[in-house]
Scaffold this motif. Structure first.
Motif, mmCIF file in Angstrom:
data_model
loop_
_atom_site.group_PDB
_atom_site.id
_atom_site.type_symbol
_atom_site.label_atom_id
_atom_site.label_comp_id
_atom_site.label_asym_id
_atom_site.label_seq_id
_atom_site.Cartn_x
_atom_site.Cartn_y
_atom_site.Cartn_z
ATOM 1 N N HIS A 1 -3.290 1.560 4.246
ATOM 2 C CA HIS A 1 -1.873 2.739 4.104
ATOM 3 C C HIS A 1 -0.069 1.528 4.465
ATOM 4 C CE1 HIS A 1 -4.162 6.071 3.112
ATOM 5 N NE2 HIS A 1 -3.794 6.039 2.077
ATOM 6 N N ARG A 2 0.791 1.881 4.509
ATOM 7 C CA ARG A 2 1.971 0.884 4.699
ATOM 8 C C ARG A 2 1.879 1.972 6.031
ATOM 9 N NH1 ARG A 2 7.316 -2.066 3.057
ATOM 10 N NH2 ARG A 2 7.811 -2.126 4.880
ATOM 11 N N VAL A 3 1.804 1.818 6.942
ATOM 12 C CA VAL A 3 2.176 3.282 7.874
ATOM 13 C C VAL A 3 3.551 2.844 9.202
ATOM 14 C CG1 VAL A 3 1.645 4.584 9.972
ATOM 15 C CG2 VAL A 3 -0.096 4.162 8.413
ATOM 16 N N ASP B 1 8.731 2.942 -2.005
ATOM 17 C CA ASP B 1 8.399 3.595 -3.058
ATOM 18 C C ASP B 1 7.875 5.412 -2.918
ATOM 19 O OD1 ASP B 1 8.036 4.148 -5.598
ATOM 20 O OD2 ASP B 1 6.194 3.791 -5.345
ATOM 21 N N ARG B 2 8.749 6.113 -2.189
ATOM 22 C CA ARG B 2 9.005 7.396 -2.644
ATOM 23 C C ARG B 2 7.302 7.589 -0.638
ATOM 24 N NH1 ARG B 2 6.757 10.302 -6.644
ATOM 25 N NH2 ARG B 2 7.757 12.651 -5.495
ATOM 26 N N GLU C 1 14.723 13.128 -3.769
ATOM 27 C CA GLU C 1 14.079 11.804 -4.479
ATOM 28 C C GLU C 1 13.333 10.470 -4.213
ATOM 29 O OE1 GLU C 1 18.259 10.894 -2.649
ATOM 30 O OE2 GLU C 1 17.429 12.726 -3.906
ATOM 31 N N LEU C 2 13.650 9.961 -2.235
ATOM 32 C CA LEU C 2 13.370 9.922 -1.836
ATOM 33 C C LEU C 2 11.572 10.244 -1.726
ATOM 34 C CD1 LEU C 2 15.975 9.013 0.697
ATOM 35 C CD2 LEU C 2 15.355 7.611 -1.376
ATOM 36 N N ILE C 3 10.840 10.532 -1.251
ATOM 37 C CA ILE C 3 9.439 11.343 -1.090
ATOM 38 C C ILE C 3 8.820 11.760 -1.679
ATOM 39 C CG2 ILE C 3 10.577 11.249 1.326
ATOM 40 C CD1 ILE C 3 10.663 14.232 1.181
ATOM 41 N N ARG C 4 7.086 11.407 -1.587
ATOM 42 C CA ARG C 4 6.648 12.465 -2.736
ATOM 43 C C ARG C 4 5.857 13.253 -2.133
ATOM 44 N NH1 ARG C 4 1.266 8.420 -2.588
ATOM 45 N NH2 ARG C 4 3.143 7.139 -3.096
ATOM 46 N N GLY C 5 6.370 13.558 -0.702
ATOM 47 C CA GLY C 5 5.976 15.301 0.040
ATOM 48 C C GLY C 5 6.370 15.665 1.467
ATOM 49 N N LEU C 6 5.620 16.498 1.882
ATOM 50 C CA LEU C 6 6.371 16.394 4.111
ATOM 51 C C LEU C 6 4.471 17.105 3.943
ATOM 52 C CD1 LEU C 6 8.975 18.607 3.786
ATOM 53 C CD2 LEU C 6 9.184 15.864 4.049
ATOM 54 N N ALA D 1 0.904 -0.925 0.089
ATOM 55 C CA ALA D 1 0.109 -0.038 0.161
ATOM 56 C C ALA D 1 0.730 1.472 -0.236
ATOM 57 C CB ALA D 1 -1.136 -0.303 1.556
ATOM 58 N N PRO D 2 0.671 2.312 -0.224
ATOM 59 C CA PRO D 2 0.971 3.226 -0.531
ATOM 60 C C PRO D 2 1.583 3.823 1.450
ATOM 61 C CG PRO D 2 -0.672 3.817 -1.413
ATOM 62 C CD PRO D 2 -0.980 2.804 -1.078
ATOM 63 N N ALA D 3 2.892 4.392 1.176
ATOM 64 C CA ALA D 3 3.291 4.381 2.063
ATOM 65 C C ALA D 3 3.438 5.883 3.224
ATOM 66 C CB ALA D 3 4.995 4.308 2.102
ATOM 67 N N LEU D 4 3.409 5.696 4.367
ATOM 68 C CA LEU D 4 4.088 6.832 5.135
ATOM 69 C C LEU D 4 4.488 6.808 6.490
ATOM 70 C CD1 LEU D 4 0.231 6.246 4.916
ATOM 71 C CD2 LEU D 4 0.276 8.801 6.069
ATOM 72 N N VAL D 5 5.377 7.845 6.246
ATOM 73 C CA VAL D 5 6.834 7.204 7.477
ATOM 74 C C VAL D 5 6.419 8.531 8.366
ATOM 75 C CG1 VAL D 5 8.980 7.318 7.828
ATOM 76 C CG2 VAL D 5 8.670 6.702 5.986
#
Length: 304
Positions: free
Chosen positions: A79-81, A118-119, A141-146, A51-55
């Motif tokens: 989501h992957r958290v 993946d970002r 380049e590692l992330i999709r946003g903050l 799933a789309p990931a959040l860190v």
């Protein structure tokens, strides 16, 4: 007299060690560990791996349970958290010199790379917002946003009143941590928590489920004292680069936040970062704990 002083010191150090063990029994490590050149990161990996990931990066005197208390469970269905203890906090350890904001951002970047995410969207709360900003500037380049929740995003001239007890000079930091942090923390923890959460109430289970017990450990005092004494100079350097930001930035602030000024750290920062947005909601500083539905809905909107 010297013997009495030594005996009193040994007693206080013993009490601090005992209190730290009890705190860890109340809020034990509940994740995985990743070994990095700068130490070992403790993290929790929740939700579907595809799933789309959040860190998520916590703030001062916090740890990853600040997010697992209420917020993460509202996102993990689709989501992957990833929740992480910042270097030197919670159950993460450091090797060598203590890292500042940029060094901590590098550790989070290494975590993202080793987990082959993946970002992911990077979520930073309070001082964790500063770490997220450093990551966005250093490794875009590692992330999709903050997504920044009540972030520290500007230099401030003085520490919030709840944290002035952490301002021990570097030569006295170790002694203050082992002789005073646990006894004083035990006495002042309720009032400190109220100040951090205000005007929202402190959940009755925050000490355990939210990881609040870990704040009284000498380790936490050492980390907090270091960060408070160095953060202003680091924020001056970070703010000078805001025009360079090339990843999307969204900011969420509680309009009644009494710890960090929403006008300074929200409105001004949104003006200085190209394309940044600000959302104001009712609430105080600890939105992931006290207003998890609002926070989760905001994050879902950004992910969408």
């Amino acid at each position: 007299m010297l013997g009495m002083v030594a005996l009193a010191g040994a007693g206080l150090a013993g009490w601090s060690a005992f209190a730290a063990r009890k705190a860890e029994e109340l809020a034990p490590a509940d994740g995985l560990f990743m070994h990095l050149p700068g130490g070992r990161l403790h993290y929790v990996d929740l939700g579907p791996k595809d799933a789309p990931a959040l860190v998520m990066i916590h703030g001062l005197m916090g740890q990853l349970r600040n997010f697992s208390h209420s917020l993460a469970e509202r996102l993990i269905a689709d989501h992957r958290v990833i929740l992480v203890d910042r270097p030197g906090w919670g159950y993460s350890t450091i090797k060598g010199s203590r890292p500042g904001i940029a060094g901590q951002a590098a550790s989070v970047a290494a975590l993202i790379e080793q987990l082959d995410l993946d970002r992911p969207l990077v979520v930073g709360h309070s001082l964790g917002g500063a770490v997220a900003l450093a990551l966005g500037l250093g490794r875009p380049e590692l992330i999709r946003g903050l997504s920044l929740i009540a972030p520290l995003s500007q230099p401030v001239d003085r520490a919030p009143g709840a944290f002035v007890g952490l301002l021990a000079p570097a030569p006295l930091r170790f002694a203050a941590a082992w002789l005073g942090a646990a006894p004083m923390g035990t006495l002042t923890r309720p009032s400190m928590a109220r100040a951090v959460f205000a005007p929202d109430p402190v959940p009755g289970d925050f000490v355990t489920r939210g990881g609040g017990a870990l704040a009284i450990r000498p380790k936490s005092y050492m980390a907090g004292s270091f960060e408070l004494l160095h953060v202003r100079s680091e924020m001056i350097k970070l703010r000078a680069r805001y025009a360079e930001m090339r990843v999307p930035v969204a900011i969420l602030f509680g309009a009644q936040d009494r710890l960090l000024d929403p006008t300074l750290n929200g409105e001004q920062t949104a003006r200085e970062i190209p394309g940044a947005t600000l959302t104001l909601v009712d609430g105080g500083h600890m939105l992931p704990v006290t207003h998890p539905d609002v926070t989760a809905a905001w994050l879902r909107g950004i992910m969408a």
